[in-house]
Scaffold this motif. Structure first.
Motif, PDB file in Angstrom:
ATOM      1  N   UNK A   1       6.255  -6.238  -4.839  1.00 13.94           N
ATOM      2  CA  UNK A   1       5.428  -5.050  -4.644  1.00 13.94           C
ATOM      3  C   UNK A   1       4.720  -4.666  -5.937  1.00 13.94           C
ATOM      4  N   UNK A   2       5.448  -4.758  -7.049  1.00 12.69           N
ATOM      5  CA  UNK A   2       4.873  -4.433  -8.359  1.00 12.69           C
ATOM      6  C   UNK A   2       3.762  -5.415  -8.718  1.00 12.69           C
ATOM      7  N   UNK A   3       3.996  -6.697  -8.461  1.00  9.97           N
ATOM      8  CA  UNK A   3       2.984  -7.717  -8.758  1.00  9.97           C
ATOM      9  C   UNK A   3       1.730  -7.497  -7.921  1.00  9.97           C
ATOM     10  N   UNK A   4       1.893  -7.188  -6.639  1.00 12.74           N
ATOM     11  CA  UNK A   4       0.740  -6.940  -5.776  1.00 12.74           C
ATOM     12  C   UNK A   4      -0.042  -5.728  -6.268  1.00 12.74           C
ATOM     13  N   UNK A   5       0.644  -4.663  -6.626  1.00 12.35           N
ATOM     14  CA  UNK A   5      -0.032  -3.467  -7.129  1.00 12.35           C
ATOM     15  C   UNK A   5      -0.802  -3.783  -8.408  1.00 12.35           C
ATOM     16  N   UNK A   6      -0.200  -4.574  -9.292  1.00 10.74           N
ATOM     17  CA  UNK A   6      -0.865  -4.935 -10.552  1.00 10.74           C
ATOM     18  C   UNK A   6      -2.132  -5.743 -10.290  1.00 10.74           C
ATOM     19  N   UNK A   7      -2.061  -6.691  -9.366  1.00 11.47           N
ATOM     20  CA  UNK A   7      -3.244  -7.481  -9.024  1.00 11.47           C
ATOM     21  C   UNK A   7      -4.342  -6.580  -8.461  1.00 11.47           C
ATOM     22  N   UNK A   8      -3.970  -5.698  -7.558  1.00  9.78           N
ATOM     23  CA  UNK A   8      -4.959  -4.808  -6.946  1.00  9.78           C
ATOM     24  C   UNK A   8      -5.579  -3.875  -7.975  1.00  9.78           C
ATOM     25  N   UNK A   9      -4.805  -3.411  -8.954  1.00  7.51           N
ATOM     26  CA  UNK A   9      -5.352  -2.560 -10.013  1.00  7.51           C
ATOM     27  C   UNK A   9      -6.429  -3.284 -10.814  1.00  7.51           C
ATOM     28  N   UNK A  10      -6.317  -4.605 -10.865  1.00  4.88           N
ATOM     29  CA  UNK A  10      -7.307  -5.413 -11.576  1.00  4.88           C
ATOM     30  C   UNK A  10      -8.448  -5.855 -10.658  1.00  4.88           C
ATOM     31  N   UNK A  11      -8.442  -5.349  -9.433  1.00  6.38           N
ATOM     32  CA  UNK A  11      -9.514  -5.679  -8.493  1.00  6.38           C
ATOM     33  C   UNK A  11      -9.348  -7.017  -7.803  1.00  6.38           C
ATOM     34  N   UNK A  12      -8.132  -7.544  -7.805  1.00  8.60           N
ATOM     35  CA  UNK A  12      -7.876  -8.840  -7.187  1.00  8.60           C
ATOM     36  C   UNK A  12      -7.089  -8.630  -5.899  1.00  8.60           C
ATOM     37  N   UNK A  13      -7.631  -9.144  -4.804  1.00 10.31           N
ATOM     38  CA  UNK A  13      -6.959  -9.094  -3.500  1.00 10.31           C
ATOM     39  C   UNK A  13      -6.447 -10.502  -3.214  1.00 10.31           C
ATOM     40  N   UNK A  14      -5.192 -10.776  -3.552  1.00 10.33           N
ATOM     41  CA  UNK A  14      -4.690 -12.140  -3.381  1.00 10.33           C
ATOM     42  C   UNK A  14      -4.395 -12.466  -1.928  1.00 10.33           C
ATOM     43  N   UNK A  15      -4.417 -13.748  -1.625  1.00 15.17           N
ATOM     44  CA  UNK A  15      -3.872 -14.213  -0.358  1.00 15.17           C
ATOM     45  C   UNK A  15      -2.366 -14.058  -0.491  1.00 15.17           C
ATOM     46  N   UNK A  16      -1.704 -13.732   0.603  1.00 11.25           N
ATOM     47  CA  UNK A  16      -0.261 -13.547   0.580  1.00 11.25           C
ATOM     48  C   UNK A  16       0.417 -14.751   1.233  1.00 11.25           C
ATOM     49  N   UNK A  17       1.508 -15.213   0.623  1.00 10.97           N
ATOM     50  CA  UNK A  17       2.271 -16.327   1.168  1.00 10.97           C
ATOM     51  C   UNK A  17       3.745 -15.950   1.135  1.00 10.97           C
ATOM     52  N   UNK A  18       4.400 -15.998   2.289  1.00  8.54           N
ATOM     53  CA  UNK A  18       5.808 -15.649   2.403  1.00  8.54           C
ATOM     54  C   UNK A  18       6.664 -16.874   2.081  1.00  8.54           C
ATOM     55  N   UNK A  19       7.426 -16.795   1.006  1.00  9.64           N
ATOM     56  CA  UNK A  19       8.241 -17.918   0.565  1.00  9.64           C
ATOM     57  C   UNK A  19       9.275 -18.324   1.606  1.00  9.64           C
ATOM     58  N   UNK A  20       9.712 -17.369   2.422  1.00  7.87           N
ATOM     59  CA  UNK A  20      10.740 -17.658   3.419  1.00  7.87           C
ATOM     60  C   UNK A  20      10.182 -18.231   4.723  1.00  7.87           C
ATOM     61  N   UNK A  21       8.874 -18.261   4.844  1.00  3.05           N
ATOM     62  CA  UNK A  21       8.246 -18.749   6.074  1.00  3.05           C
ATOM     63  C   UNK A  21       7.713 -20.176   5.930  1.00  3.05           C
TER      64      UNK A  21
END
Length: 73
Positions: free
Chosen positions: A15-35
């Motif tokens: 959650x922290x990593x996603x928030x940090x990316x978004x603060x920098x204007x980056x919308x990453x693709x999400x990949x679930x490690x368990x899937x």
């Protein structure tokens, strides 16, 4: 540039990593490690992991400051 955040449910570091990316204007693709068996094999205990064009750019405890150098922000 393709940015993927490898994550899992109920992961506060993710959650922290996603928030940090978004603060920098980056919308990453999400990949679930368990899937995904291959992602699980590679990154199970390393999540969150930021992949940039398929290469590991950051992992574990990721902050906005640690990402600034990667993305020129």
């Amino acid at each position: 540039m393709r940015v993927v955040l490898v994550t899992r449910r109920e992961c506060h570091l993710c959650d922290t990593a996603l928030a940090a990316l978004k603060e920098l204007g980056i919308e990453p693709e999400m990949a679930d490690v368990d899937a995904d068996d291959e992602l699980f094999r590679l990154y199970d205990w390393r999540v969150p992991v930021v992949l940039v064009d398929g290469a590991v750019a950051a992992e574990g405890k990721i902050s906005r400051e640690s990402l600034k150098g990667l993305f020129g922000a």
